[in-house]
Motif scaffolding. Structure first.
Motif, PDB file in Angstrom:
ATOM      1  N   GLY A  43       6.562  33.423  32.678  1.00 35.95           N
ATOM      2  CA  GLY A  43       5.694  34.271  31.875  1.00 35.95           C
ATOM      3  C   GLY A  43       5.625  33.879  30.416  1.00 35.95           C
ATOM      4  N   MET A  44       5.914  32.632  30.090  1.00 36.77           N
ATOM      5  CA  MET A  44       5.808  32.178  28.700  1.00 36.77           C
ATOM      6  C   MET A  44       4.344  32.189  28.281  1.00 36.77           C
ATOM      7  SD  MET A  44       8.549  28.997  28.834  1.00 36.77           S
ATOM      8  CE  MET A  44       8.168  28.450  27.155  1.00 36.77           C
ATOM      9  N   ASP A  45       4.088  32.511  27.015  1.00 41.56           N
ATOM     10  CA  ASP A  45       2.701  32.572  26.557  1.00 41.56           C
ATOM     11  C   ASP A  45       2.208  31.233  26.015  1.00 41.56           C
ATOM     12  OD1 ASP A  45       4.252  32.533  24.324  1.00 41.56           O
ATOM     13  OD2 ASP A  45       3.289  34.225  23.319  1.00 41.56           O
ATOM     14  N   GLN A  46       3.137  30.321  25.701  1.00 43.20           N
ATOM     15  CA  GLN A  46       2.713  29.013  25.240  1.00 43.20           C
ATOM     16  C   GLN A  46       3.843  27.993  25.405  1.00 43.20           C
ATOM     17  OE1 GLN A  46       1.947  29.874  20.984  1.00 43.20           O
ATOM     18  NE2 GLN A  46       3.542  28.366  20.534  1.00 43.20           N
ATOM     19  N   ILE A  47       3.457  26.730  25.446  1.00 42.29           N
ATOM     20  CA  ILE A  47       4.410  25.638  25.526  1.00 42.29           C
ATOM     21  C   ILE A  47       3.740  24.401  24.923  1.00 42.29           C
ATOM     22  CG2 ILE A  47       3.699  24.976  27.867  1.00 42.29           C
ATOM     23  CD1 ILE A  47       6.639  24.176  28.397  1.00 42.29           C
ATOM     24  N   THR A  48       4.512  23.556  24.255  1.00 40.25           N
ATOM     25  CA  THR A  48       3.973  22.358  23.615  1.00 40.25           C
ATOM     26  C   THR A  48       4.565  21.113  24.269  1.00 40.25           C
ATOM     27  OG1 THR A  48       3.674  23.476  21.496  1.00 40.25           O
ATOM     28  CG2 THR A  48       3.759  21.072  21.449  1.00 40.25           C
ATOM     29  N   PHE A  49       3.703  20.160  24.577  1.00 41.83           N
ATOM     30  CA  PHE A  49       4.132  18.894  25.172  1.00 41.83           C
ATOM     31  C   PHE A  49       3.930  17.772  24.157  1.00 41.83           C
ATOM     32  CE2 PHE A  49       3.087  21.577  28.776  1.00 41.83           C
ATOM     33  CZ  PHE A  49       4.199  21.394  29.593  1.00 41.83           C
ATOM     34  N   ILE A  50       5.017  17.080  23.829  1.00 43.16           N
ATOM     35  CA  ILE A  50       4.981  15.995  22.846  1.00 43.16           C
ATOM     36  C   ILE A  50       4.779  14.680  23.605  1.00 43.16           C
ATOM     37  CG2 ILE A  50       6.195  14.881  20.941  1.00 43.16           C
ATOM     38  CD1 ILE A  50       8.023  17.454  20.924  1.00 43.16           C
ATOM     39  N   HIS A  51       3.609  14.088  23.454  1.00 42.54           N
ATOM     40  CA  HIS A  51       3.293  12.878  24.205  1.00 42.54           C
ATOM     41  C   HIS A  51       3.106  11.655  23.307  1.00 42.54           C
ATOM     42  CE1 HIS A  51      -0.677  14.022  22.827  1.00 42.54           C
ATOM     43  NE2 HIS A  51      -0.613  15.147  23.535  1.00 42.54           N
TER      44      HIS A  51
ATOM     45  N   LYS B 165       3.794   8.044  35.832  1.00 41.11           N
ATOM     46  CA  LYS B 165       4.077   8.970  36.934  1.00 41.11           C
ATOM     47  C   LYS B 165       5.243   9.890  36.581  1.00 41.11           C
ATOM     48  CE  LYS B 165       3.867  10.263  41.371  1.00 41.11           C
ATOM     49  NZ  LYS B 165       5.081  11.071  41.546  1.00 41.11           N
ATOM     50  N   LEU B 166       6.311   9.346  36.022  1.00 41.48           N
ATOM     51  CA  LEU B 166       7.468  10.154  35.638  1.00 41.48           C
ATOM     52  C   LEU B 166       7.102  11.143  34.548  1.00 41.48           C
ATOM     53  CD1 LEU B 166      10.455  10.874  35.694  1.00 41.48           C
ATOM     54  CD2 LEU B 166      10.895   8.905  34.210  1.00 41.48           C
ATOM     55  N   GLN B 167       6.323  10.707  33.565  1.00 38.80           N
ATOM     56  CA  GLN B 167       5.920  11.593  32.475  1.00 38.80           C
ATOM     57  C   GLN B 167       5.046  12.742  32.981  1.00 38.80           C
ATOM     58  OE1 GLN B 167       4.348   8.266  30.163  1.00 38.80           O
ATOM     59  NE2 GLN B 167       5.717   8.805  28.474  1.00 38.80           N
ATOM     60  N   MET B 168       4.108  12.440  33.880  1.00 34.83           N
ATOM     61  CA  MET B 168       3.232  13.478  34.417  1.00 34.83           C
ATOM     62  C   MET B 168       4.003  14.445  35.307  1.00 34.83           C
ATOM     63  SD  MET B 168       0.252  13.395  33.144  1.00 34.83           S
ATOM     64  CE  MET B 168      -0.547  14.537  34.284  1.00 34.83           C
ATOM     65  N   ASP B 169       4.948  13.939  36.083  1.00 36.14           N
ATOM     66  CA  ASP B 169       5.769  14.822  36.918  1.00 36.14           C
ATOM     67  C   ASP B 169       6.578  15.783  36.046  1.00 36.14           C
ATOM     68  OD1 ASP B 169       4.873  13.690  39.238  1.00 36.14           O
ATOM     69  OD2 ASP B 169       6.591  12.377  39.535  1.00 36.14           O
ATOM     70  N   THR B 170       7.126  15.268  34.944  1.00 33.89           N
ATOM     71  CA  THR B 170       7.899  16.112  34.024  1.00 33.89           C
ATOM     72  C   THR B 170       7.005  17.163  33.380  1.00 33.89           C
ATOM     73  OG1 THR B 170       9.361  14.240  33.556  1.00 33.89           O
ATOM     74  CG2 THR B 170       9.437  16.095  32.021  1.00 33.89           C
ATOM     75  N   PHE B 171       5.805  16.743  32.973  1.00 34.50           N
ATOM     76  CA  PHE B 171       4.832  17.676  32.381  1.00 34.50           C
ATOM     77  C   PHE B 171       4.475  18.795  33.358  1.00 34.50           C
ATOM     78  CE2 PHE B 171       0.189  18.373  32.805  1.00 34.50           C
ATOM     79  CZ  PHE B 171       0.033  19.325  31.808  1.00 34.50           C
ATOM     80  N   GLU B 172       4.093  18.433  34.592  1.00 38.09           N
ATOM     81  CA  GLU B 172       3.659  19.436  35.569  1.00 38.09           C
ATOM     82  C   GLU B 172       4.797  20.382  35.936  1.00 38.09           C
ATOM     83  OE1 GLU B 172       1.668  17.761  38.953  1.00 38.09           O
ATOM     84  OE2 GLU B 172       0.577  16.309  37.739  1.00 38.09           O
ATOM     85  N   ARG B 173       6.011  19.831  36.101  1.00 38.37           N
ATOM     86  CA  ARG B 173       7.153  20.666  36.478  1.00 38.37           C
ATOM     87  C   ARG B 173       7.451  21.703  35.396  1.00 38.37           C
ATOM     88  NH1 ARG B 173      10.298  16.899  37.148  1.00 38.37           N
ATOM     89  NH2 ARG B 173      11.514  16.920  35.214  1.00 38.37           N
ATOM     90  N   ASN B 174       7.474  21.277  34.135  1.00 43.63           N
ATOM     91  CA  ASN B 174       7.786  22.208  33.049  1.00 43.63           C
ATOM     92  C   ASN B 174       6.664  23.204  32.802  1.00 43.63           C
ATOM     93  OD1 ASN B 174      10.487  21.568  31.502  1.00 43.63           O
ATOM     94  ND2 ASN B 174       9.639  19.592  32.125  1.00 43.63           N
ATOM     95  N   LEU B 175       5.431  22.786  33.020  1.00 44.44           N
ATOM     96  CA  LEU B 175       4.316  23.726  32.895  1.00 44.44           C
ATOM     97  C   LEU B 175       4.425  24.806  33.966  1.00 44.44           C
ATOM     98  CD1 LEU B 175       1.637  24.585  31.637  1.00 44.44           C
ATOM     99  CD2 LEU B 175       0.480  23.016  33.209  1.00 44.44           C
ATOM    100  N   ASN B 176       4.755  24.415  35.194  1.00 47.02           N
ATOM    101  CA  ASN B 176       4.915  25.395  36.276  1.00 47.02           C
ATOM    102  C   ASN B 176       6.076  26.350  35.984  1.00 47.02           C
ATOM    103  OD1 ASN B 176       2.808  24.302  37.746  1.00 47.02           O
ATOM    104  ND2 ASN B 176       4.118  22.936  38.927  1.00 47.02           N
ATOM    105  N   TYR B 177       7.173  25.817  35.442  1.00 41.87           N
ATOM    106  CA  TYR B 177       8.299  26.666  35.082  1.00 41.87           C
ATOM    107  C   TYR B 177       7.894  27.659  33.993  1.00 41.87           C
ATOM    108  CZ  TYR B 177      11.438  23.418  37.571  1.00 41.87           C
ATOM    109  OH  TYR B 177      12.065  22.661  38.518  1.00 41.87           O
ATOM    110  N   ALA B 178       7.125  27.197  33.013  1.00 45.45           N
ATOM    111  CA  ALA B 178       6.684  28.068  31.923  1.00 45.45           C
ATOM    112  C   ALA B 178       5.807  29.198  32.462  1.00 45.45           C
ATOM    113  CB  ALA B 178       5.921  27.248  30.884  1.00 45.45           C
ATOM    114  N   ILE B 179       4.924  28.874  33.380  1.00 49.16           N
ATOM    115  CA  ILE B 179       4.053  29.893  33.988  1.00 49.16           C
ATOM    116  C   ILE B 179       4.884  30.881  34.788  1.00 49.16           C
ATOM    117  CG2 ILE B 179       2.217  30.252  35.688  1.00 49.16           C
ATOM    118  CD1 ILE B 179       1.061  27.521  34.816  1.00 49.16           C
TER     119      ILE B 179
END
Length: 317
Positions: free
Chosen positions: A267-275, A250-264
């Motif tokens: 206006g970032m064109d790409q972002i990499t998630f290390i899982h 749950k914590l990992q997914m919350d961190t992923f979703e939050r940073n993806l929303n921030y990237a969008i």
């Protein structure tokens, strides 16, 4: 022999509740004060209900009887209850039971550290019940803390009754001793009174807190995330040794979703998630989430050094 059975060791005086059953005939027993001891199935014997009642170990199961709201004995136990009613030998339905003459607005949430998920919100009628979910005894150790909040409904001009809340995290030794007849539903189950040891909710303080949160949301700018976000649990919290697998995911997914929303938002064109590679559960959940978004051009496994196959590259449209 099942999880929740009360047993006695054949070659000792210890008694307790089975909390885990492993392959090879091994079991784990929780005795008094929460201590747990390992044993083999052939080293214990189940204590029958008749034996418990005869020798009086304090785990008496009440006799079946129908609930009568006019009964003075039943009225003496008025209150709001949380009940776990068996569906089979593993799965249990969870109910809120309102054995009182007052209706409540109710909200129940599962708490994961600083995060929470609301599982039910609505009216709990007087002398009524509401099913709020199901749980498996096999996952008992991973059940999250429950936060139950109740706001009384006043249908006429009268003295204002206080709102209250309870936080509940079960221990096996207490849970399996609570088996009795559930009022209103008239079924046997594990019953817990929520109107005992309650904490009143300060409505003024709650409104100020909500106002503060709302103002902060308006005033705070979204931070721009790094191009590479490491989701390894040890990078996100120091408390991971005390968290269940579900809480960590749950914590990992919350961190992923939050940073993806921030990237969008930036206006970032790409972002990499290390899982990482691991058992692949986190990668699968990330890819499932990304496949449902319209503003993602594509995503793919990032194979270049230093991440190997343990990362996902997301291209944002």
């Amino acid at each position: 022999m099942n999880i929740g059975d009360r047993v006695r060791l054949l070659h000792g005086n210890e008694e307790g509740v089975i909390t885990k059953i492993s392959n090879g005939g091994r079991i784990e027993i929780e005795i008094e004060d929460g201590f747990r001891i390992p044993a083999m199935k052939n080293e214990v014997v189940i204590i029958s209900a008749a034996e418990r009642q005869f020798f009086g170990d304090g785990i008496k199961v009440e006799e079946s009887k129908s609930f009568d709201p006019k009964s003075s004995k039943e009225n003496s136990a008025e209150g709001v209850y949380l009940a776990y009613i068996p569906i089979n030998d593993k799965d249990h339905s969870i109910y809120l039971v309102n054995q009182s003459s007052r209706a409540y607005l109710t909200m129940v949430s599962e708490v994961f550290g600083d995060n929470s998920r609301t599982i039910v919100a609505g009216e709990l009628v007087a002398r009524g019940n509401k099913k709020i979910g199901e749980k498996s005894i096999a996952d008992f150790e991973e059940w999250p803390t429950l936060l139950c909040q109740f706001f009384p409904i006043h249908t006429k001009i009268e003295k204002t009754q206080p709102s209250f809340e309870r936080r509940i995290k079960f221990k096996a030794s207490a849970f399996f001793k609570s088996k009795r007849k559930v009022p209103i539903l008239d079924k046997n189950g594990y019953l817990f009174k929520l109107t005992e040891n309650i904490k009143e909710i300060d409505i003024t303080e709650l409104n100020e807190e909500l106002k503060s949160i709302s103002q902060t949301a308006v005033d705070t700018k979204f931070p721009k995330p790094e191009k590479n976000i490491d989701l390894h649990i040890e990078k996100l919290t120091k408390d991971y040794p005390f968290m269940s697998n579900a809480e960590m995911l749950k914590l990992q997914m919350d961190t992923f979703e939050r940073n993806l929303n921030y990237a969008i938002a930036h206006g970032m064109d790409q972002i990499t998630f290390i899982h990482g590679i691991g058992n692949g559960v986190l990668r699968k959940e990330i890819h499932k989430h990304l496949s449902q978004l319209k503003n993602i051009k594509y995503f793919q496994d990032e194979q270049k050094s230093p991440f190997g196959y343990g990362a996902t590259l997301v291209r944002i449209s």
